[in-house]
Structure formats: C-alpha cells, structure tokens
Scaffold this motif. Structure first.
Motif, short mmCIF file in Angstrom:
data_model
loop_
_atom_site.label_atom_id
_atom_site.label_comp_id
_atom_site.label_asym_id
_atom_site.label_seq_id
_atom_site.Cartn_x
_atom_site.Cartn_y
_atom_site.Cartn_z
N THR A 120 11.13 -4.68 3.61
CA THR A 120 9.87 -4.00 3.29
C THR A 120 9.86 -3.43 1.87
O THR A 120 9.13 -2.48 1.58
N HIS A 121 10.67 -4.01 0.99
CA HIS A 121 10.73 -3.51 -0.38
C HIS A 121 9.35 -3.52 -1.04
O HIS A 121 8.95 -2.55 -1.69
N TYR A 122 8.63 -4.65 -0.87
CA TYR A 122 7.33 -4.77 -1.54
C TYR A 122 6.21 -4.08 -0.76
O TYR A 122 5.05 -4.14 -1.16
N PHE A 123 6.57 -3.41 0.32
CA PHE A 123 5.66 -2.47 0.96
C PHE A 123 5.98 -1.05 0.48
O PHE A 123 5.51 -0.07 1.05
N LEU A 124 6.80 -0.98 -0.56
CA LEU A 124 7.16 0.26 -1.27
C LEU A 124 7.87 1.24 -0.35
O LEU A 124 7.60 2.45 -0.36
N ASP A 125 8.82 0.73 0.43
CA ASP A 125 9.57 1.59 1.34
C ASP A 125 10.43 2.61 0.63
O ASP A 125 10.81 3.63 1.22
N TYR A 126 10.75 2.37 -0.63
CA TYR A 126 11.65 3.26 -1.38
C TYR A 126 10.91 4.34 -2.15
O TYR A 126 11.53 5.23 -2.76
N TYR A 137 9.42 -10.89 13.65
CA TYR A 137 9.99 -9.75 14.35
C TYR A 137 8.92 -8.67 14.57
O TYR A 137 8.38 -8.11 13.61
N ARG A 138 8.62 -8.38 15.82
CA ARG A 138 7.56 -7.44 16.14
C ARG A 138 7.85 -6.05 15.57
O ARG A 138 6.96 -5.38 15.03
N GLU A 139 9.09 -5.62 15.65
CA GLU A 139 9.43 -4.27 15.16
C GLU A 139 9.25 -4.18 13.65
O GLU A 139 8.82 -3.15 13.14
N ARG A 140 9.59 -5.27 12.94
CA ARG A 140 9.42 -5.23 11.49
C ARG A 140 7.94 -5.18 11.13
O ARG A 140 7.55 -4.55 10.15
N ALA A 141 7.11 -5.86 11.91
CA ALA A 141 5.68 -5.81 11.66
C ALA A 141 5.17 -4.38 11.81
O ALA A 141 4.33 -3.92 11.04
N LYS A 142 5.71 -3.65 12.79
CA LYS A 142 5.34 -2.25 12.96
C LYS A 142 5.79 -1.42 11.75
O LYS A 142 5.09 -0.50 11.31
N THR A 143 6.95 -1.77 11.23
CA THR A 143 7.45 -1.07 10.04
C THR A 143 6.56 -1.33 8.84
O THR A 143 6.26 -0.42 8.06
N CYS A 144 6.12 -2.58 8.68
CA CYS A 144 5.19 -2.91 7.60
C CYS A 144 3.93 -2.07 7.71
O CYS A 144 3.42 -1.54 6.72
N ARG A 146 3.59 0.82 9.12
CA ARG A 146 3.87 2.23 8.79
C ARG A 146 3.89 2.46 7.29
O ARG A 146 3.34 3.45 6.79
N PHE A 147 4.49 1.53 6.53
CA PHE A 147 4.53 1.70 5.08
C PHE A 147 3.18 1.43 4.43
O PHE A 147 2.84 2.08 3.44
N LEU A 148 2.41 0.50 4.96
CA LEU A 148 1.09 0.25 4.40
C LEU A 148 0.19 1.47 4.54
O LEU A 148 -0.65 1.75 3.67
N LYS A 149 0.35 2.21 5.61
CA LYS A 149 -0.48 3.39 5.84
C LYS A 149 -0.13 4.52 4.88
O LYS A 149 -0.89 5.49 4.75
N ARG A 150 1.00 4.40 4.18
CA ARG A 150 1.38 5.42 3.19
C ARG A 150 0.70 5.20 1.85
O ARG A 150 0.74 6.08 0.99
N PHE A 151 0.11 4.02 1.65
CA PHE A 151 -0.53 3.73 0.37
C PHE A 151 -1.73 4.65 0.16
O PHE A 151 -2.49 4.94 1.08
N ASP A 152 -1.91 5.06 -1.10
CA ASP A 152 -3.09 5.86 -1.44
C ASP A 152 -4.35 5.01 -1.48
O ASP A 152 -5.44 5.50 -1.17
#
Length: 467
Positions: free
Chosen positions: A169-175, A197-204, A206-212
């Motif tokens: 999820t690097h390019y979903f700006l996880d860092y 992977y279903r769990e990774r999709a959930k992680t994506c 979560r990080f997308l929702k952090r975007f402004d």
C-alpha cells in the motif's frame, strides 16, 4: 486482455505452471537487461548530464515555500510516465510550491530502473529534484518530515499487477502521517480494481479514506472509487495538459537527433505492442501520405516492449531514443499513428493529425476514449477489428484544432483550479500561479477553409475516399 486463469488450474498443476511462468519471466528480464545495457552505451546518450551521485541527500525546505513530495512512476522507462511526472512537478511549482520527486521503492521492479543514466534518469535528474532512495521506514519518515503535502499520480499507481503486488500500500500513502496533506492527481487503478487478497483490499480502503482529496483521470476510475470504496473524486486532465506546450518545445530543441535530421516531412509511428495487423495499417497510411512529399515514416517502440514488439511489427524501428528526441519527432511530424495514450496526448498538445490504433479489447481503451470524447475526437480511434478500407479517409481528414484547443483550455482551467484549491485553499488567480503561456498558433483566431482542408495531392485526389 490480461486474464487470470489461476482458478481454472488444478492445485497440483499450479505450482508447476508458476515455475514455468517464473522461468519465462527470468528469460524476458535477461533480454531486457541486454537491451538496457545497449541503451546506456548508445552514442546518443547524453553522458554529460548527471555526473556522480545525483540523489538529493541534504535537501533543506525553503523558508518561503511549502513543500510537496510527488509519488509518480517517473522511473518507468516509458516516455509517458516520465513526462507526466515532469509535468506534475512543473505544475505544482507553478502554483507556488517547492517539489521533490520520490524515488523508486527498492522492492518495485528491478534495479535497472534505478540507473540515473537510463532514458528516465538522464531527463528527470536534469530537470527535477529527486529524493534519495528510501530503503527503510526511517528513510521514509525522514523524507516526509519537512513535507507539507504528498501527491500521488498520475499513472497506474494503484494497479495491483503493476505496483501493489510488490509495494503493497505504498502508493496509497501508508507511510504519510495524518497531519500531512494527502492528495491524488489523476491516479488510476487501470481498467479495474484487482487485488486477490480481501484483507489487503480493506487496507487500501482504509488508507484511501485518509486522503484529503482524490482525483482520477477517467469515469471508470471514479466508478471504482465510488462502488468499491464509497469515495468520491474529481475527474481531471492528465498533468501533461497542464504543462505549457512551450516547455516541451524547449526540451525538443535540445534533442540530439537534430544534428542528423532534415526538414523533410514524415509520419511518426509510436507503437507499444507490435502486430501484423498494425503493420498493415501503418503501411497503408504510408502509401497514402508519401505522395504528398513525405519522407519515410519514423517508427519507434516503447523500451519495455522492445525487442519482441519490433519483431512482431516487422518494420524498421529506431533504437531507444532520449526524451528530447521523442518530443522532437512527435512535434516535427506531419501525422501521428500510435497505440499509446501519451502518444495521443502529445499529438493533441502539438496539434498534429493522428490516429489511435488498437484492439477493441485493449485494457486502456477507456482512458483513451474518455479523453477523445471530451474533445470530440473519438472518430480518430481505429480498432484492429475494423475494415481498414473504411478508415483510410482519416489519413486525409484534418483536425479542427481551434475547437479542440478551446475545449482543452476549459478542461485545463478546471483541473488547475481543483489542484490549486487543494494545495493553496483558494481559487486559481494571477497572484497564485504564474501566467499560463499560450503559443501564438493556439490563440483564438478565425480558422480558414485552407487550414481545415484535407491533405491531398494529384495522386490522392484520384483515390476514392470512403467515409
């Protein structure tokens, strides 16, 4: 179209198939290694650029400007990826920010893409500031510490098979910490969201929702965000359309190929995936246009599909050229035929008559159609499944670029305003951004009948045009 046959294969056979696929991939990589080695030793390489270590090591944020880190695929050895990253960099700078391009994550692709002397490195390191390669979480923390915003895009940054399979999820700006502004600009999943992977999709999610704020380059990607993640986004133009055309012309003026080129007119063919059907169409166009005093067509193939694409195309193809050379050839051509999205973009930027040539099942067709439909240019698409005889008229039919440029300018203003409002919190104004240079030939002038007339010659006048 790429398909996943994994579910159709017995489990007992799948591991064997995977080993075969890995062996094939290794063979292809060995071929690419040879190609890249040849490219680096090419006499056209600008070896005077970038001596020594070109990474930014001790960058200090300027006191009078905010800083944006740009996550792009500038290192992708693809002219479009290189130039869209450069264009985003220039646009954000135009809006009053300082910028740094993030480097390739170590796990992504191979080390050949790290080389500062390949076609991407020679151009980007000369024209942009680049962050050193971040090999640890501590390196990423240090890189983002002074940043005020991180922008991801454009390009297929969110495509699983291209990036996420290796970078997670690097390019979903996880860092990126919560207190840093996070934006996407014309980012893309490709033609669909793929993640096994279903769990990774959930992680994506979560990080997308952090975007402004989120923006994408097409309705298909907007649908993915809305349907899969319940998020909304703005549709914006690719960054290459936000960068002033005069900047691309200045880059083209530095092309090494100028020394060996003449003023003869020619057809520019840029083909990523060669085939006998594409060869047939290119030769047809050459036959139609050469009576109009055209010199032999110039054929080019993307470095990542060379040499297999060259073999399938079966035409004389130039070896890998520099970014300035690529811009020179497309800007000085009289006609463009391409199967590449960015080949179309730059044909439009330089106001060239063009044809987009691909299969109706091409994965990236939606992005091309979205762009061309917005400019009323969808007629310029020729499908490989078409009857070519019924499409030959496109070689003789001009494009009324006055109307196209007016539509493009309106879309450009909307996209710039969105990006500026996200970065600076204000509507775009003369105080916020530098003036946008409009080349003389793009200004609002009356289009004459002569300018819109089809390209003809005594020979072509006698041909029956099928429309």
């Amino acid at each position: 179209m790429e398909k996943n046959y994994k579910n159709d294969i017995p489990k007992s056979s799948y591991s064997k198939l995977q080993k075969i696929q890995d062996a094939i991939a290794d063979d292809m990589q060995e071929t690419l290694n040879t190609v890249l080695t040849r490219e680096q030793s090419s006499p056209k390489a600008n070896s005077s650029v970038l001596p020594g270590n070109t990474n930014i090591v001790d960058y200090k944020k300027p006191a009078d400007k905010p800083l944006a880190l740009l996550e792009t695929l500038w290192f992708g050895l693809d002219y479009g990826s290189i130039l869209t990253a450069y264009s985003l960099d220039q646009t954000v700078r135009q809006l009053g920010w300082d910028t740094i391009l993030m480097n390739k994550p170590p796990k992504l692709w191979t080390s050949h893409y790290d080389d500062p002397d390949n076609i991407a490195g020679r151009f980007i390191y000369k024209n942009c500031k680049v962050q050193k390669i971040c090999r640890t979480n501590e390196d990423l923390d240090e890189a983002v510490r002074d940043a005020d915003a991180v922008i991801v895009g454009s390009d297929v940054m969110w495509n699983y098979n291209v990036c996420s399979k290796q970078t997670k999820t690097h390019y979903f700006l996880d860092y990126v910490p919560d207190d840093k502004k996070k934006l996407s600009y014309a980012a893309s999943f490709g033609y669909k969201f793929v993640d096994p992977y279903r769990e990774r999709a959930k992680t994506c999610a979560r990080f997308l929702k952090r975007f402004d704020a989120l923006s994408v380059g097409s309705y298909m990607n907007l649908d993915i965000l809305q349907d899969r993640f319940g998020l909304d986004a703005e549709i914006v133009l690719d960054p290459v359309f936000l960068c002033d055309r005069t900047r691309f012309e200045e880059i083209a003026a530095e092309a090494p190929c100028i020394e060996s080129e003449t003023d003869d007119t020619f057809i520019f063919n840029y083909i990523k995936g060669g085939s006998k059907r594409k060869r047939e169409f290119l030769l047809t166009g050459n036959e139609i246009l050469t009576p109009n005093h055209y010199s032999p067509m110039r054929n080019f193939i993307n470095i990542n599909t060379f040499p297999e694409s060259k073999k399938m195309l079966g035409l004389d193809v130039a070896f890998h050229i520099t970014v300035p050379d690529w811009l020179y050839y497309i800007s000085h051509s009289e006609f463009v035929v391409t199967d590449d999205f960015y080949g179309v973009c730059f044909a439009i930027i330089f106001n060239k008559p063009f044809i987009f040539l691909e299969s109706v099942n091409y994965d990236g067709m939606e992005s091309v159609k979205a762009l061309l439909c917005s400019l009323n240019l969808e007629e310029r698409i020729v499908y490989l499944e078409d009857d070519f005889k019924k499409k030959e008229y496109l070689f003789r039919m001009p494009i009324r670029y006055k109307k196209v440029n007016n539509l493009l300018e309106a879309l450009k203003e909307q996209s710039l305003s969105w990006l500026n409002s996200q970065l600076n919190g204000t509507e775009l104004s003369d105080e916020t951004a530098e003036p946008l240079d409009v080349p003389d030939d793009l200004e609002d002038e009356e289009e004459t009948d002569a300018e819109a007339a089809p390209v003809t010659s005594p020979e072509s006048d006698n041909r029956e045009e099928t429309k």
